[in-house]
Design a protein around this motif. Structure first.
Motif, PDB file in Angstrom:
ATOM      1  N   ARG A 111      -3.766  18.094 -57.972  1.00 11.83           N
ATOM      2  CA  ARG A 111      -3.287  16.924 -58.716  1.00 11.83           C
ATOM      3  C   ARG A 111      -2.841  17.283 -60.121  1.00 11.83           C
ATOM      4  NH1 ARG A 111      -4.434  11.778 -56.430  1.00 11.83           N
ATOM      5  NH2 ARG A 111      -6.371  11.878 -55.261  1.00 11.83           N
ATOM      6  N   ILE A 112      -3.649  18.065 -60.829  1.00 11.52           N
ATOM      7  CA  ILE A 112      -3.256  18.386 -62.200  1.00 11.52           C
ATOM      8  C   ILE A 112      -2.042  19.298 -62.211  1.00 11.52           C
ATOM      9  CG2 ILE A 112      -5.506  18.051 -63.310  1.00 11.52           C
ATOM     10  CD1 ILE A 112      -5.874  21.059 -63.135  1.00 11.52           C
ATOM     11  N   ASN A 113      -1.762  19.920 -61.072  1.00 14.64           N
ATOM     12  CA  ASN A 113      -0.536  20.689 -60.998  1.00 14.64           C
ATOM     13  C   ASN A 113       0.650  19.826 -60.607  1.00 14.64           C
ATOM     14  OD1 ASN A 113      -1.568  23.174 -61.751  1.00 14.64           O
ATOM     15  ND2 ASN A 113      -2.339  23.556 -59.698  1.00 14.64           N
ATOM     16  N   GLY A 114       0.420  18.535 -60.542  1.00 16.03           N
ATOM     17  CA  GLY A 114       1.537  17.618 -60.337  1.00 16.03           C
ATOM     18  C   GLY A 114       1.759  17.203 -58.901  1.00 16.03           C
ATOM     19  N   LEU A 115       0.873  17.574 -57.990  1.00 16.34           N
ATOM     20  CA  LEU A 115       1.059  17.191 -56.593  1.00 16.34           C
ATOM     21  C   LEU A 115       0.580  15.753 -56.394  1.00 16.34           C
ATOM     22  CD1 LEU A 115       1.940  18.382 -53.845  1.00 16.34           C
ATOM     23  CD2 LEU A 115      -0.461  18.787 -53.395  1.00 16.34           C
ATOM     24  N   LYS A 116       1.483  14.894 -55.918  1.00 18.13           N
ATOM     25  CA  LYS A 116       1.085  13.492 -55.766  1.00 18.13           C
ATOM     26  C   LYS A 116       1.090  13.051 -54.307  1.00 18.13           C
ATOM     27  CE  LYS A 116       2.027  11.659 -60.293  1.00 18.13           C
ATOM     28  NZ  LYS A 116       2.879  12.695 -60.908  1.00 18.13           N
ATOM     29  N   ASP A 117       1.829  13.786 -53.491  1.00 15.73           N
ATOM     30  CA  ASP A 117       2.008  13.367 -52.116  1.00 15.73           C
ATOM     31  C   ASP A 117       0.679  13.349 -51.363  1.00 15.73           C
ATOM     32  OD1 ASP A 117       3.735  12.724 -49.909  1.00 15.73           O
ATOM     33  OD2 ASP A 117       3.103  14.666 -49.098  1.00 15.73           O
ATOM     34  N   LYS A 118       0.376  12.180 -50.800  1.00 14.99           N
ATOM     35  CA  LYS A 118      -0.947  11.991 -50.194  1.00 14.99           C
ATOM     36  C   LYS A 118      -1.178  12.914 -48.988  1.00 14.99           C
ATOM     37  CE  LYS A 118      -4.707   9.250 -49.676  1.00 14.99           C
ATOM     38  NZ  LYS A 118      -5.815  10.166 -49.533  1.00 14.99           N
ATOM     39  N   THR A 119      -0.168  13.026 -48.139  1.00 17.98           N
ATOM     40  CA  THR A 119      -0.382  13.845 -46.933  1.00 17.98           C
ATOM     41  C   THR A 119      -0.584  15.308 -47.301  1.00 17.98           C
ATOM     42  OG1 THR A 119       2.020  13.862 -46.729  1.00 17.98           O
ATOM     43  CG2 THR A 119       0.813  12.404 -45.256  1.00 17.98           C
ATOM     44  N   GLN A 120       0.188  15.768 -48.282  1.00 19.68           N
ATOM     45  CA  GLN A 120       0.019  17.158 -48.706  1.00 19.68           C
ATOM     46  C   GLN A 120      -1.362  17.384 -49.307  1.00 19.68           C
ATOM     47  OE1 GLN A 120       3.844  17.581 -50.857  1.00 19.68           O
ATOM     48  NE2 GLN A 120       3.579  19.762 -50.446  1.00 19.68           N
ATOM     49  N   LEU A 121      -1.792  16.405 -50.102  1.00 18.66           N
ATOM     50  CA  LEU A 121      -3.126  16.512 -50.696  1.00 18.66           C
ATOM     51  C   LEU A 121      -4.189  16.574 -49.604  1.00 18.66           C
ATOM     52  CD1 LEU A 121      -3.188  14.131 -53.784  1.00 18.66           C
ATOM     53  CD2 LEU A 121      -3.547  16.582 -53.760  1.00 18.66           C
ATOM     54  N   ASP A 122      -4.054  15.664 -48.627  1.00 14.83           N
ATOM     55  CA  ASP A 122      -5.010  15.658 -47.521  1.00 14.83           C
ATOM     56  C   ASP A 122      -5.073  17.028 -46.862  1.00 14.83           C
ATOM     57  OD1 ASP A 122      -5.531  13.060 -47.997  1.00 14.83           O
ATOM     58  OD2 ASP A 122      -4.349  12.263 -46.328  1.00 14.83           O
ATOM     59  N   GLU A 123      -3.889  17.582 -46.678  1.00 13.05           N
ATOM     60  CA  GLU A 123      -3.802  18.871 -46.006  1.00 13.05           C
ATOM     61  C   GLU A 123      -4.518  19.959 -46.820  1.00 13.05           C
ATOM     62  OE1 GLU A 123       0.023  21.319 -44.887  1.00 13.05           O
ATOM     63  OE2 GLU A 123       0.192  19.206 -44.273  1.00 13.05           O
ATOM     64  N   ILE A 124      -4.225  19.963 -48.128  1.00  9.48           N
ATOM     65  CA  ILE A 124      -4.851  20.975 -48.985  1.00  9.48           C
ATOM     66  C   ILE A 124      -6.364  20.816 -48.984  1.00  9.48           C
ATOM     67  CG2 ILE A 124      -5.130  21.714 -51.371  1.00  9.48           C
ATOM     68  CD1 ILE A 124      -2.223  21.278 -51.796  1.00  9.48           C
ATOM     69  N   VAL A 125      -6.803  19.570 -49.071  1.00 10.89           N
ATOM     70  CA  VAL A 125      -8.250  19.331 -49.079  1.00 10.89           C
ATOM     71  C   VAL A 125      -8.862  19.868 -47.801  1.00 10.89           C
ATOM     72  CG1 VAL A 125     -10.023  17.543 -49.021  1.00 10.89           C
ATOM     73  CG2 VAL A 125      -8.162  17.373 -50.645  1.00 10.89           C
ATOM     74  N   GLU A 126      -8.201  19.570 -46.687  1.00 10.60           N
ATOM     75  CA  GLU A 126      -8.784  20.017 -45.414  1.00 10.60           C
ATOM     76  C   GLU A 126      -8.805  21.542 -45.314  1.00 10.60           C
ATOM     77  OE1 GLU A 126      -7.326  18.130 -41.868  1.00 10.60           O
ATOM     78  OE2 GLU A 126      -8.224  19.689 -40.613  1.00 10.60           O
ATOM     79  N   THR A 127      -7.676  22.190 -45.635  1.00 12.81           N
ATOM     80  CA  THR A 127      -7.667  23.653 -45.533  1.00 12.81           C
ATOM     81  C   THR A 127      -8.689  24.283 -46.461  1.00 12.81           C
ATOM     82  OG1 THR A 127      -5.461  23.227 -46.414  1.00 12.81           O
ATOM     83  CG2 THR A 127      -5.641  24.916 -44.737  1.00 12.81           C
ATOM     84  N   SER A 128      -8.775  23.740 -47.677  1.00 11.11           N
ATOM     85  CA  SER A 128      -9.721  24.341 -48.623  1.00 11.11           C
ATOM     86  C   SER A 128     -11.137  24.198 -48.125  1.00 11.11           C
ATOM     87  CB  SER A 128      -9.599  23.682 -49.997  1.00 11.11           C
ATOM     88  OG  SER A 128      -8.266  23.658 -50.401  1.00 11.11           O
ATOM     89  N   LEU A 129     -11.456  22.999 -47.638  1.00 13.57           N
ATOM     90  CA  LEU A 129     -12.815  22.793 -47.134  1.00 13.57           C
ATOM     91  C   LEU A 129     -13.072  23.654 -45.904  1.00 13.57           C
ATOM     92  CD1 LEU A 129     -13.257  18.939 -47.593  1.00 13.57           C
ATOM     93  CD2 LEU A 129     -14.365  20.748 -48.881  1.00 13.57           C
ATOM     94  N   ARG A 130     -12.059  23.819 -45.071  1.00 16.57           N
ATOM     95  CA  ARG A 130     -12.216  24.696 -43.903  1.00 16.57           C
ATOM     96  C   ARG A 130     -12.457  26.131 -44.330  1.00 16.57           C
ATOM     97  NH1 ARG A 130     -11.380  22.551 -38.980  1.00 16.57           N
ATOM     98  NH2 ARG A 130      -9.983  20.754 -38.860  1.00 16.57           N
ATOM     99  N   GLN A 131     -11.653  26.581 -45.303  1.00 19.51           N
ATOM    100  CA  GLN A 131     -11.827  27.954 -45.787  1.00 19.51           C
ATOM    101  C   GLN A 131     -13.229  28.164 -46.336  1.00 19.51           C
ATOM    102  OE1 GLN A 131      -8.222  28.237 -48.356  1.00 19.51           O
ATOM    103  NE2 GLN A 131      -8.216  30.341 -47.619  1.00 19.51           N
TER     104      GLN A 131
END
Lengths: 252, 408
Positions: A111-131
């Motif tokens: 978010r602080i890097n300027g990402l606002k798109d909800k689906t992309q955020l969801d995706e990042i959250v999921e991958t990070s938590l999976r990792q």
């Protein structure tokens, strides 16, 4: 050591008048785990914090020498400290999730890097938590406060949060020192998996942990780098007397 | 074992028997009674204030005795002029501040007054010079007293006038419209908080997140010193300096108005909000700052998306205290708001607040008279409003805010 990620040349650090790091020179290999060991107050944490310039927060600190990350001196005047920290993430000794929900904690970096798109955020959250191997535990309670988690979970959440900004290098400052053996082993396992994609530098007080997790080990004593080499070599036949004394538990 | 205590068998029923410790018992009782006493005092004050307004509630019986004395039925309604609509009021209240000769307010605008339908014959209040300007008001209000005594009539109508917009407590036909006062109070509070809230919070964010330690050590005491300013000095400053200054900028008619009052009260509220917000922000663990910076956030991003949300409860409490201060602020309201009970949405219109009404009229009213009771009733209202405000904020809004910013 092929593939050098970080090249340190004669790095010294002063807290006011006191010289806390004395002409450190070392090479940290890419996609490996490097452990920094040494007794308390020997400067290993200070050194770790030099790598992503966290010491800038302390007004009295003065640093000389070079810290080349992929050939670029990060202490150069033209280098932006914010960009460095995006590429060099850090996990702290005491888990420090923000007082927000689990989701918001992980999404904060993107978010602080300027990402606002909800689906992309969801995706990042999921991958990070999976990792970070906590997706299965957390997927149903992403909106819960992160402060309600156990210490081990919090620490792995912090790792996930660090991964979410996709850094190159991850610094870990005694990430498991406040955790029970089970959580510790989970974190160690995680470190092992992560080194495929990241360069990891880990500070630890725990000799076994250093031996188990790292590929290379650097021994610090009194602000000096005494010895650095492959973990096997350091732990089986150290070249310096001090290293041997420390590892075998004669002091420290 | 050279313990000075006599050697006794340790674990016997005798040695472990419950003991009565007098000093501890007394200390505990004193502390708890002080705590309860402070709560009790608050309620006693409220009960006292409310008790004085009780005649309003039992007015019905008294009225029957008094109805013969006066049967004026609103045929002659004078207006103080202050309730009249504004556009058609050409004169500025500020200019005749020094002139003490009687003025007639509002007569030319009588027809435009929406609430004056019942008044068939507007009467100018010639002898009494209730100047709306507080400079001269204090000298002249005394003259009003003569009329007061005959005003016991109308208590039956007191209640019904509460919900009108006219505040004309001293007249043959007294009207106690609280709406204008309520709106005036809320207007000033809103203006003051809109100015003080952001300024104080931003100042707090600056000192706790951005400023170097040295600057912080200079700035914090200076802002806090403003809290030690007597409100009468702030009021004076607002009246003499701010009023002229802002009139030059905005060019409004009434020199003293809600906006000036709001600005002055903001000055009073800023140090309170600032101090508590600053403490709340500084109490946010440094580990949050470190974590955020390590993720590549800039200082500003860290301050506004991590530290500020983490300090929400504290900042909220600070704002509440600020509202409380402004809501009950009397002296500044008295000096800087113009003290005219006008009902309008225009922030540059004179207003009269609850607190200022009590402050200015209590000394002039007759003990036990309706006006007196109404003033006490306003006092109870002030109490109840701040109580409700605090309760709602504490139990409802705070929880929501925390949920929003901290995901609990």
């Amino acid at each position: 050591m092929r593939d050098i990620k970080i090249q340190v040349n004669d790095l010294s650090l002063y807290y006011g008048e006191k010289k806390a790091l004395k002409e450190i020179s070392m090479q940290i290999p890419a996609n490996k785990v490097t452990a920094l060991i040494g007794p308390s107050g020997c400067g290993k944490s200070t050194f770790l914090r030099c790598i992503n310039r966290m010491n800038d927060l302390i007004p009295s600190v003065k640093i000389t020498g070079e810290m080349l990350v992929e050939g670029v001196d990060i202490y150069d005047k033209n280098v932006d400290v914010v960009n460095i920290r995006k590429k060099i993430g850090m996990v702290f000794q005491k888990s420090n999730p923000f007082p927000k929900s689990i989701y918001e904690n992980v999404a904060y970096g993107p978010r602080i890097n300027g990402l606002k798109d909800k689906t992309q955020l969801d995706e990042i959250v999921e991958t990070s938590l999976r990792q970070a191997a906590i997706w299965d535990e957390f997927k149903d309670r992403l909106d819960d406060s992160a402060l309600g988690l156990s210490g081990g979970q919090q620490q792995r959440l912090c790792i996930a949060r660090t991964l979410a900004v996709s850094p190159d290098i991850i610094l870990m400052d005694e990430p498991a020192s406040a955790l029970d053996p089970i959580s510790t082993s989970k974190i160690e396992e995680l470190v092992h998996q992560l080194k495929e994609n990241y360069t990891i530098i880990i500070v630890t007080h725990n000799m076994q942990q250093a031996a188990r997790t790292s590929d290379h080990t650097a021994f610090f004593y009194m602000g000096e780098l005494i010895e650095m080499g492959k973990t096997n070599a350091i732990f089986t036949k150290p070249e310096k007397k001090q290293t041997e004394d420390y590892i075998t538990g004669r002091f420290g | 074992m050279n313990s000075p205590l006599p050697k006794e068998p340790t674990f016997t029923k005798e040695s472990l028997k419950k003991q009565f410790r007098l000093s501890e018992f007394l200390a505990e009782k004193v502390i708890s009674s002080v705590a309860f006493l402070s709560i009790a005092i608050i309620f006693l004050i409220f009960i006292f204030v409310f008790k004085e307004s009780l005649p309003l509630f039992s007015a019905a019986e008294k009225v029957q005795v008094q109805t013969e004395t006066q049967t004026i039925t609103g045929a002659t309604v004078e207006t103080y002029g202050s309730e009249t609509s504004t556009e058609s009021e050409p004169e500025t209240y500020g200019e005749p501040a020094e002139s003490l000769e009687p003025e007639t307010y509002g007569t030319p605008t009588e027809e435009l007054n929406p609430v004056a339908e019942e008044s068939s014959e507007p009467e100018t209040y010639g002898t009494v010079t209730e100047d709306l300007n507080p400079d001269s008001a204090s000298e002249e209000v005394v003259a009003v007293d003569e009329k007061v005594t005959q005003n016991n009539e109308g208590e039956d109508r007191t209640w019904s006038t509460f919900f009108t917009t006219e505040w004309v407590p001293v007249s043959d036909n007294p009207r106690f419209g609280l709406i204008a006062l309520l709106i005036g109070t809320l207007k000033v509070t809103l203006i003051a908080m809109l100015i003080a809230g952001p300024l104080a919070i931003l100042a707090a964010v600056y000192t706790s997140c951005f400023a170097s330690n040295r600057r912080k050590e200079i700035i914090k005491p200076i802002i806090e010193m403003l809290a030690a300013f007597p409100s009468v000095v702030i009021g004076f400053f607002a009246m003499m300096v701010l009023a002229t200054f802002f009139q030059d900028i905005f060019g409004y008619d009434s020199r003293l108005n809600a906006f000036i009052g709001g600005v002055a009260m903001a000055l009073a509220a800023i140090p309170i909000i600032y101090t508590i917000s600053e403490d709340a922000l500084s109490a946010v663990p440094k580990t949050y700052t470190e974590a955020s910076l390590a993720l590549g956030a800039s200082k500003a991003q860290t301050a506004f998306s991590v530290i500020l949300p983490a300090a929400t409860p504290g900042i909220f409490a600070a704002l509440l205290l600020g509202v409380g201060r402004v809501f009950g602020e009397t002296m500044i309201a008295l000096m800087a708001t113009g003290n005219a009970a006008l009902l309008s949405a225009n922030p540059f219109e004179s207003v009269r607040t609850f607190a200022a009404t009590i402050g200015s009229e209590m000394a002039e009213t007759v003990f036990g008279e309706t006006h007196y009771s109404v003033l006490f009733f306003i006092g109870s209202l002030l109490f109840i409003f701040s109580f409700i405000l605090n309760a709602v904020a504490e139990f409802y809004v705070k929880g929501k805010l925390i949920k929003k910013f901290q995901g609990k």
